[in-house]
Design a protein around this motif. Structure first.
Motif, PDB file in Angstrom:
ATOM      1  N   TYR A   1      -5.687  -5.339  -3.845  1.00 54.30           N
ATOM      2  CA  TYR A   1      -5.302  -5.057  -2.461  1.00 54.30           C
ATOM      3  C   TYR A   1      -5.645  -6.269  -1.604  1.00 54.30           C
ATOM      4  CZ  TYR A   1      -4.985  -0.277  -4.119  1.00 54.30           C
ATOM      5  OH  TYR A   1      -4.629   0.843  -4.829  1.00 54.30           O
TER       6      TYR A   1
ATOM      7  N   GLY B   1       0.813  -1.209   0.000  1.00 55.10           N
ATOM      8  CA  GLY B   1       0.000   0.000   0.000  1.00 55.10           C
ATOM      9  C   GLY B   1       0.850   1.264   0.000  1.00 55.10           C
TER      10      GLY B   1
ATOM     11  N   ARG C   1      -1.085  -5.320  -3.513  1.00 55.34           N
ATOM     12  CA  ARG C   1      -0.690  -4.242  -2.602  1.00 55.34           C
ATOM     13  C   ARG C   1      -1.180  -4.641  -1.212  1.00 55.34           C
ATOM     14  NH1 ARG C   1      -2.504   0.669  -6.775  1.00 55.34           N
ATOM     15  NH2 ARG C   1      -0.711   0.439  -8.175  1.00 55.34           N
TER      16      ARG C   1
ATOM     17  N   TYR D   1      -8.718   0.626   1.355  1.00 58.81           N
ATOM     18  CA  TYR D   1      -8.433  -0.080   0.105  1.00 58.81           C
ATOM     19  C   TYR D   1      -9.724  -0.707  -0.400  1.00 58.81           C
ATOM     20  CZ  TYR D   1      -3.539   0.040   1.728  1.00 58.81           C
ATOM     21  OH  TYR D   1      -2.307   0.432   2.171  1.00 58.81           O
TER      22      TYR D   1
END
Ligand SMILES: NC(=O)c1ccc[n+]([C@@H]2O[C@H](COP(=O)([O-])OP(=O)(O)OC[C@H]3O[C@@H](n4cnc5c(N)ncnc54)[C@H](O)[C@@H]3O)[C@@H](O)[C@H]2O)c1
Length: 270
Positions: free
Chosen positions: A237, A136, A188, A248
């Motif tokens: 994510y 992230g 991520r 997210y």
């Protein structure tokens, strides 16, 4: 074809296995546990033995040992690439001469050169699916400016130099998927605090909303490994359930992989 000679040190070479780099780390350990619990054939690759794996399942070396890495990749059905230096050591920099910058000493060899070696080993070894651990931190600028939730299509605004290496990783995966007909998923990841990060996590305003429990990390990677089909290249994510608000956007994650988080951060974690 399998390079049998390169496997000759190991009594039980595997085929159709899942290679997990960084398997002895915080997330890697959770991933190999989740895969092994489903009786999936796992090979761990790390600088040290991986807890929970038998010695014949462990490859011990660096990503720069291309012979060992290639032998571990040959015949794999999937590579989960987690091995990396997982943050900047100190940024913004401190005072000279020991300013704490780890870009040339760690981030370049481990995250940039190492990731290239993993993609090359996958290409040469005929591996059709690779899962790359991004962070992230590549979209940190959006979070700092309140542009949330971030989506899979959100363009990078990296935090520091570690995040820059993960932008490279995502781009690398995209190039290999396009040029070499591999399926590549870059994830991520949310925050799965490593030992020593507990206090930093508690002080962080967003921590509980981007928390990734080890159990959910294992479930996420298991879902991706087992997914029947994936887009040729995707970014998603992965977190546990947010405590207060969604940072997210996980809709794409669930749509592509089927992963649904089960855990949520509570005072007892991490
Ligand atoms: N933990 C998090 O919150 C988090 C968040 C976002 C992304 N990530 C990413 O997820 C991955 C795993 O992170 P983690 O928290 O488990 O880190 P970790 O430091 O606990 O584990 C990383 C593992 O990789 C191994 N490794 C490092 N360089 C290597 C090399 N050159 N050759 C072989 N092995 C090497 C280390 O020995 C270690 O066991 C990393 O790519 C990291 O950047 C982690």
């Amino acid at each position: 074809m399998r390079d049998a000679g390169a496997f000759s040190h190991y009594p039980h070479p595997m085929a159709n296995h899942i290679l997990v780099t960084g398997s002895a780390g915080r997330i890697g350990h959770a991933v190999v546990q989740a895969l092994a619990a489903q009786q999936l054939p796992v090979i761990g690759y790390d600088l040290m033995p991986t807890p929970g794996l038998r010695p014949e399942q462990c490859r011990i070396g660096t990503l720069e040992d291309v012979t060992l890495l290639q032998a571990a990749a040959n015949g794999a059905r999937c590579i989960v690439h987690l091995a990396a230096t997982p943050d900047d050591s100190r940024f913004p920099r401190g005072a000279e001469p020991d300013d704490g910058d780890n870009f040339l000493t760690e981030l370049v060899p481990n995250n940039i050169v190492g990731s290239y070696q993993v993609m090359e080993a996958a290409r040469k070894g005929g591996v059709s699916r690779v899962i790359l651990a991004s962070t992230g931190q590549v979209i940190d600028g959006h979070l700092r400016n309140g542009r949330i939730p971030v989506r899979s299509s959100t363009s990078p605004e990296p935090r520091y130099l570690y995040a820059c290496t993960k932008v490279f990783l995502e781009a690398l995966g995209q190039v290999y998927s396009r040029q070499h007909a591999m399926t590549v998923l870059a994830v991520r990841l949310g925050w799965c605090p490593r030992p020593g990060q507990e206090e930093e996590f508690r002080q962080s305003e967003m921590g509980p909303d981007v928390y990734l429990s080890p159990g959910d990390a294992g479930r996420f990677f298991l879902a991706v490994v087992q997914a029947k089909s994936l887009p040729s290249y995707s970014i998603v994510y992965a977190t546990s359930k947010p405590v207060r608000r969604e940072i997210y956007d996980m809709a794409e994650t669930t749509r592509i992989t089927g992963y649904v988080p089960q855990d949520m951060w509570s005072d007892g974690d991490p």
